[in-house]
Design an enzyme around this catalytic site. Structure first.
Site, PDB file in Angstrom:
ATOM      1  N   ASN A   7     -26.365 -19.841  21.593  1.00  0.00           N
ATOM      2  CA  ASN A   7     -27.482 -19.952  21.532  1.00  0.00           C
ATOM      3  C   ASN A   7     -27.718 -18.329  22.882  1.00  0.00           C
ATOM      4  O   ASN A   7     -28.974 -18.194  23.436  1.00  0.00           O
ATOM      5  CB  ASN A   7     -27.844 -21.141  22.418  1.00  0.00           C
ATOM      6  CG  ASN A   7     -26.666 -21.481  23.303  1.00  0.00           C
ATOM      7  OD1 ASN A   7     -25.490 -22.064  22.873  1.00  0.00           O
ATOM      8  ND2 ASN A   7     -27.029 -21.303  25.042  1.00  0.00           N
ATOM      9  N   TYR A  33      -8.154 -19.358  31.664  1.00  0.00           N
ATOM     10  CA  TYR A  33      -8.932 -17.979  31.264  1.00  0.00           C
ATOM     11  C   TYR A  33      -8.058 -17.061  29.979  1.00  0.00           C
ATOM     12  O   TYR A  33      -8.022 -16.937  28.493  1.00  0.00           O
ATOM     13  CB  TYR A  33     -10.152 -16.901  31.401  1.00  0.00           C
ATOM     14  CG  TYR A  33     -10.706 -16.560  30.750  1.00  0.00           C
ATOM     15  CD1 TYR A  33     -11.490 -17.162  29.760  1.00  0.00           C
ATOM     16  CD2 TYR A  33     -10.177 -14.761  30.396  1.00  0.00           C
ATOM     17  CE1 TYR A  33     -11.891 -16.269  29.129  1.00  0.00           C
ATOM     18  CE2 TYR A  33     -10.934 -14.534  29.314  1.00  0.00           C
ATOM     19  CZ  TYR A  33     -11.905 -14.618  28.469  1.00  0.00           C
ATOM     20  OH  TYR A  33     -12.836 -13.940  27.787  1.00  0.00           O
ATOM     21  N   SER A  60     -10.034 -11.683  23.299  1.00  0.00           N
ATOM     22  CA  SER A  60     -10.160 -11.172  24.569  1.00  0.00           C
ATOM     23  C   SER A  60      -9.172  -9.679  24.830  1.00  0.00           C
ATOM     24  O   SER A  60      -8.041  -9.978  24.709  1.00  0.00           O
ATOM     25  CB  SER A  60     -10.108 -12.552  26.169  1.00  0.00           C
ATOM     26  OG  SER A  60     -10.428 -11.409  27.368  1.00  0.00           O
TER      27      SER A  60
END
Length: 327
Positions: free
Chosen positions: A28, A189, A164
């Site tokens: 989205n 993270y 990442s």
């Protein structure tokens, strides 16, 4: 040892995807949206998934408005909620979308802006690790048989894990996955992305060992930010200050450009299972095959991450069933 430097033949061109069906998580906004739009432009049918109905509807409408003849639909899926994952996967397997195949899944959803203090999901798992790693471990397992059944002799199905560039920044070997000893937002993270990277490579090795015709690939988007990205109503609407701040970072790129590495990892016929793809200049640039993190190349680390995910989720991937389901 995987070496870097092999760029795709023409990064601006995609194969004709008019007979393909792809699922994109976190579709989205951001990278997920622009990857979905790119796939739809090439003719693919795209299943946009996310946890916010209104935001999904906005993304759906934006693609239909911007891509003439686009074939898209939406699916509610919260990767931090195992029940939501299983319900969404059951809908796909059961043909709710009037389609009995799935050519690939881009596992893009995740947390970048992590909480300052340790938070838990409904089932008691650390939130960042659960969102970025565990949820997609469950989703890939739930969809494995469908992916295998959708493969052909000419073309394997494919799953792409979102890595990442932070996993190359001298981070420590992953151990305390639930961060019960100590929690730091940045560490949460990076460690979750190390786990994703390890899972993506280990998944491919296990898929090959069980003769399952599904490729597992890891890709990262470099440093892709919203202020360098075009405005899309309801999807990407950065204010003037964000535009200004992001514009001062010459090493960054927009999220449309960042999505290119993810899309090529998903659909380019030259990509192979177990590879790692990202922007040529590390933070930005065209898709290029790159060196994985040293921890993702460490078999002991990969095994430890895989077994911890099995333990925390209480599930094992159905390799034997997926192999039998292959066409």
């Amino acid at each position: 040892m995987i070496t870097r430097g092999r760029a795709v033949r023409d990064p601006d061109a995609l194969p004709d995807l008019s007979d393909r069906i792809y699922l994109v998580t976190g579709a989205n906004a951001g990278l997920g949206y622009f990857a979905s739009e790119r796939l739809a432009t090439a003719g693919a049918h795209v299943i946009l998934s996310g946890r916010h109905p209104n935001r999904l509807a906005a993304a759906h409408d934006a693609i239909e408005a911007r891509v003439p003849g686009a074939s898209v639909e939406t699916l509610l899926l919260d990767v931090a909620n195992p029940g939501s994952i299983r319900a969404a996967a059951a809908s796909l397997r059961g043909g709710l979308f009037s389609r009995s195949r799935l050519d690939g899944v881009l596992m893009n959803a995740g947390m970048v802006h992590t909480p300052r203090t340790r938070e838990l999901t409904r089932d008691g798992r650390e939130l960042v690790f659960s969102t970025n790693a565990l949820g997609h471990f469950v989703l890939a397992s739930e969809l494995l048989t469908l992916l295998s059944r959708s493969a052909s002799r000419r073309q394997h199905a494919r799953m792409v894990w979102l890595g990442s560039m932070s996993t190359h920044l001298g981070v420590a070997e992953p151990f305390d996955f639930q961060l019960e000893r100590k929690y730091e937002a940045w560490h949460a993270y990076v460690q979750s992305k190390l786990a994703v990277h390890a899972l993506g490579i280990e998944a491919d090795a296990r898929l090959r060992a069980h003769d399952v015709p599904v490729d597992s690939v890891v890709a990262h988007p470099g440093y892709s930010i919203g202020g360098r990205t075009e405005r899309v109503t309801g999807v990407n609407e950065p204010g003037r200050m964000k535009r200004f701040r992001d514009g001062l970072q010459p090493f960054a790129q927009g999220k449309r450009a960042g999505a290119e590495s993810l899309v090529h990892a998903l659909v380019d016929p030259d990509v192979r299972g177990g590879e790692y793809w990202g922007p040529k200049l590390w933070t930005k640039g065209r898709p290029t095959r790159q060196n994985p993190s040293k921890w993702a190349l460490d078999q002991d680390v990969r095994t430890r991450v895989w077994e911890e995910c099995e333990r925390l989720t209480g599930m094992e991937w159905p390799f034997a069933r997926a192999a039998r389901a292959a066409r």
